[in-house]
Every structure is written in C-alpha cells, then in structure tokens.
Enzyme design. Structure first.
Site, PDB file in Angstrom:
ATOM      1  N   GLY A 128       0.901  -1.137   0.051  1.00  0.00           N
ATOM      2  CA  GLY A 128       0.010  -0.021   0.173  1.00  0.00           C
ATOM      3  C   GLY A 128       0.571   1.497   0.064  1.00  0.00           C
ATOM      4  O   GLY A 128       0.452   2.235   0.725  1.00  0.00           O
ATOM      5  N   ALA A 129       1.892   1.110  -0.860  1.00  0.00           N
ATOM      6  CA  ALA A 129       2.869   2.355  -0.649  1.00  0.00           C
ATOM      7  C   ALA A 129       2.460   3.552  -1.730  1.00  0.00           C
ATOM      8  O   ALA A 129       3.322   4.689  -1.865  1.00  0.00           O
ATOM      9  CB  ALA A 129       4.323   1.938  -1.140  1.00  0.00           C
ATOM     10  N   ASN A 130       1.318   3.348  -2.271  1.00  0.00           N
ATOM     11  CA  ASN A 130       0.908   4.515  -3.453  1.00  0.00           C
ATOM     12  C   ASN A 130       0.283   5.648  -3.007  1.00  0.00           C
ATOM     13  O   ASN A 130       0.153   6.701  -3.436  1.00  0.00           O
ATOM     14  CB  ASN A 130       0.380   3.785  -4.533  1.00  0.00           C
ATOM     15  CG  ASN A 130      -1.019   3.281  -3.977  1.00  0.00           C
ATOM     16  OD1 ASN A 130      -0.987   2.303  -3.115  1.00  0.00           O
ATOM     17  ND2 ASN A 130      -2.311   3.519  -4.409  1.00  0.00           N
ATOM     18  N   GLY A 132      -1.159   7.783   1.327  1.00  0.00           N
ATOM     19  CA  GLY A 132      -1.331   7.873   2.547  1.00  0.00           C
ATOM     20  C   GLY A 132      -0.154   7.429   3.478  1.00  0.00           C
ATOM     21  O   GLY A 132       1.086   8.045   3.062  1.00  0.00           O
ATOM     22  N   GLY A 134       1.457   4.720   3.666  1.00  0.00           N
ATOM     23  CA  GLY A 134       2.596   4.056   2.828  1.00  0.00           C
ATOM     24  C   GLY A 134       3.361   4.715   2.011  1.00  0.00           C
ATOM     25  O   GLY A 134       4.471   4.552   1.843  1.00  0.00           O
ATOM     26  N   SER A 257      -3.186  -0.905  15.138  1.00  0.00           N
ATOM     27  CA  SER A 257      -3.874   0.278  15.633  1.00  0.00           C
ATOM     28  C   SER A 257      -4.325   0.116  17.271  1.00  0.00           C
ATOM     29  O   SER A 257      -4.443  -0.947  17.534  1.00  0.00           O
ATOM     30  CB  SER A 257      -5.024   0.477  14.725  1.00  0.00           C
ATOM     31  OG  SER A 257      -6.123   1.465  15.208  1.00  0.00           O
ATOM     32  N   TYR A 288     -12.741  -4.447  11.713  1.00  0.00           N
ATOM     33  CA  TYR A 288     -11.530  -3.572  11.882  1.00  0.00           C
ATOM     34  C   TYR A 288     -10.815  -3.888  13.097  1.00  0.00           C
ATOM     35  O   TYR A 288      -9.472  -3.989  12.951  1.00  0.00           O
ATOM     36  CB  TYR A 288     -11.748  -2.168  11.615  1.00  0.00           C
ATOM     37  CG  TYR A 288     -10.461  -1.322  11.669  1.00  0.00           C
ATOM     38  CD1 TYR A 288      -9.799  -1.347  10.390  1.00  0.00           C
ATOM     39  CD2 TYR A 288     -10.045  -0.519  12.526  1.00  0.00           C
ATOM     40  CE1 TYR A 288      -8.417  -0.437  10.315  1.00  0.00           C
ATOM     41  CE2 TYR A 288      -9.004   0.376  12.468  1.00  0.00           C
ATOM     42  CZ  TYR A 288      -8.352   0.396  11.537  1.00  0.00           C
ATOM     43  OH  TYR A 288      -7.228   1.159  11.476  1.00  0.00           O
TER      44      TYR A 288
END
Length: 409
Positions: A128-130, A132, A134, A257, A288
């Site tokens: 998820g580095a694309n 936020g 990340g 979290s 979540y």
C-alpha cells in the site's frame, strides 16, 4: 541443549560460527551449518558493538555492483566486506528495552527520524505504498537512498507515486520499483512473491502497511471477509513466502492500531466465523478492530518463532484518524475524519513510527514490541495471550493450505 566443545578462550567461536558486523556497528553471530544467526555470542551469551573510527588508511564505501558496503585500505589496496574494527569490538550490556532512550514523540516526522542516515544498499518492501502513510514511508526512505518496492493493487497510482518522489530526488526514480499486489487474492500474493524472488536477493525492511476500513460486508475471491484477508491473512502468507529473503539484518514492521484494544476475539476456541463472520453477524468497526488485533497477535508470534534467526518483528499504531484514503469507503467516516483533521497527525508524523521501527539503531536485537509515537508501549492484554497467538497462527496456516492446495505454504 547441545554442549559446545571446550576452548582455551570462552570468547573463541565454536566451529562453524563466524562474526559479522551490521552497518550500524552491532556484531551478529552466524552459524554456517544451521544457517541461523543471533545477536549474542554463542559461548558467553553477551553482545558486542563496534565503536570508534576506522583504522588509519581505511575507508568505507558503497559498492553498486555487489550492493553492499565495502572497506578499502588505501595503503595495501586491500578490499573487503568485513569491517576491520570487528577484531576490536567491545562487549555491551545485555539488550534491555528499559534502557532504550526515547528520542522522538508524537510530533516527530519520518524525515526527522531519518536525519543523517544513509540507507543506500537497503531494500524496503512496503504494501500500500502508493498513497497515505505507505507513500510517506516510501518517500522518506527513498529520499535517504533506500531502494523501494511499492507493492500496490493499482500500478498506475504506484507509477504516479514514484514520479512524485522523483520530482524531489531524481536519482530516487531508479531506486523505486512497483509490483502488482492484490491482497484480496492469495493466488495474486503467490504471483507477487515469485516476481520479488526473481528480482531481489534480500529484503531489509518489510513494512506491512496496507489495510481497509469501514467496508460493507464483502468477500474476496477466496471466499473470506475482505477486512480479515486484506489486513491479516494475505500479509501472513506474504511474510512466510518471502522468508528466504530475510536474515538478521531484516526488520518486519506490522501496522496495527489502538483499535486492537476493542476487539472481541475469544481466548479459547477461535474459529473462522470469529475472523470472517457472515453478513448477519458483521459490523465493519468490529471487523477492523479484530483485524488490527490479528496484526499484533501475528507480530508477537512471529517474533517468537524467528527470534533465533535474529529477525526483528514490531507492530505499531501510526496515529488516530490520520487523514488517509482509509476512510474512503463510508461517507460518515469521511466526514468524521475531515472534522478531526486539524487535530490529528500529518502523514509525515504518522509515518514516523514505521520508519523508527524499521531503522532505529537502538532497536537492534529487540523484537516483539508494540510502538506508539516512536516509543514502545504495552499492547492489549488480549494481544499478549500466547494461546490466542498460537490459535490464530494455526488457523491462518490451515486456511492457506486449504485455499492454496496443492501449493504448500
């Protein structure tokens, strides 16, 4: 336990063992027969660290061909990958988390944590580095010389992220590569792992950043509830499949979290229905919370299993209601996140704890810790339950074996 052969010196290494020094000066002991490593001397049980400047005439440089730091003696023309100070390493007190000084806090940014660090030669894989947190994690590491593997479902978005990084540091473009990774499909994870193994021989930082939040009840192609599979099970599978690329230099960072404190998984008789509930028993917020608890449970159990290999595993809370795309799935949470935005961390601040866990020298040799605001804290009592950790591991392993037959884990 097997007894070690007698020696005239307790500091002498047993046959088959050798000393190596990490780039930050900590001595590691490698058993060439069992292919394991540890941070303490196999005879004395004590740890060592290299201190001081290089001997006169020696210089350290990064070799692009071998992708490692080398040492050159300008007088004798000798070149080696062994730090010449290794013979003079000094013993240091036994690693104790209580002795780690807090250097950063909730206001610290990722770039402040990295100040002065040279990460050339290091490789980070970030899911998820694309966007936020990340993206900020990838950007910060890349600006300090790290090679980045952007593991993303959307390759077009990943390409845009690389271009944004390259605008700041043109040389970073060559150090960033994107690979398609859909955490909603175990087969896709397997394909991704095959590509990574063909392209890389070692991973220094595995940062399990991707996750989903506030999804309506949906199932993946594997028939599991999406929040559970994307946030936990696929990351579990990814980590175990990449094991051959890890050694004592590797750190695994799992983004959880503080929501994990409100999970409701049972201590006994954990079943798939608890983790992947049917629609009539599904509540997105609890899904979540439970997925975030799974992150901490996984990190704790993995730390125990891989401790003898010298691999450090940490879990963390990046920040409360940080303004990312995590809330995009439900209008109420988008509104709520927008209202609290002035009072929450920036993305740079939210990425700081991930960066700290991956790169801080003082954490070398430590594992299984939970962090918040760039410092360790106690996770929930439930997350420290060894029985629940082992149940989740066994259930995750069984699920993958069933879903990936005849592929072995």
């Amino acid at each position: 336990m097997m007894s070690l052969p007698d020696s005239d010196s307790e500091d002498e290494l047993p046959p088959g063992w050798e000393e190596r020094a990490t780039d930050d000066g900590v001595v590691c002991y490698v058993n060439q027969q069992s292919k394991t490593s540890q941070w303490t001397h196999p005879r004395t049980g004590r740890s060592k660290r290299i201190t001081g400047e290089l001997p006169l005439g020696w210089e350290k440089y990064y070799d692009e061909q071998s992708k490692r730091f080398m040492f050159h003696n300008k007088e004798t023309k000798q070149r080696t990958n062994i730090d010449p100070r290794l013979a003079f390493a000094v013993e240091e007190p036994t690693l104790n988390v209580a002795q780690v000084r807090q250097r950063f806090d909730s206001c610290s940014t990722a770039l402040q944590v990295l100040h002065g660090k040279d990460l050339h030669g290091r490789v980070a894989l970030i899911t998820g580095a694309n966007c936020g947190i990340g993206y900020e994690t990838a950007r910060s590491l890349a600006l300090h010389g790290c090679e980045i593997i952007l593991a993303c479902r959307n390759l077009a978005s990943a390409a845009e992220a690389i271009e944004r990084i390259a605008l700041e540091r043109p040389a970073a473009r060559a150090r960033c590569r994107s690979f398609a990774l859909d955490l909603g499909s175990l087969r896709n994870v397997q394909k991704f792992v095959e590509q990574i193994k063909q392209s890389f021989s070692h991973i220094d930082y595995l940062i399990l950043n991707a996750g989903v939040f506030a999804l309506p009840h949906t199932k993946t192609v594997d028939g599991l509830e999406t929040t559970f599979q994307v946030s936990h099970l696929s990351h579990f599978y990814l980590t175990l499949q990449l094991e051959a690329l890890f050694d004592h230099r590797t750190r695994i960072v799992v983004l959880s979290s503080e929501s994990h404190r409100f999970a409701n998984l049972p201590v006994e008789n954990l079943t798939l229905q608890h983790l992947s509930p049917p629609a009539e028993k599904y509540w997105s917020m609890m899904a979540y919370n439970n997925a975030k608890l799974c992150n901490v449970l996984f990190a704790q159990e993995l730390a125990q299993r891989w401790r003898q290999r010298g691999i450090s595993v940490f879990s963390l809370h990046p920040g409360n209601m940080v303004s990312t795309q995590l809330s995009r799935n439900y209008w109420f949470y988008r509104l709520l996140f927008a209202i609290v935005r002035p009072f929450t961390k920036s993305l740079q601040q939210a990425a700081a704890t991930s960066i700290y866990c991956a790169t801080a020298n003082e954490l070398t040799g430590l594992s299984g810790l939970y962090f918040n605001n760039c410092y360790f804290c106690e996770p929930s009592k439930l997350s420290k339950c060894a029985a629940l950790q082992q149940q989740l591991w066994a259930l995750s392993e069984r699920l993958i074996l069933e879903l990936m037959e005849p592929t072995t884990i």
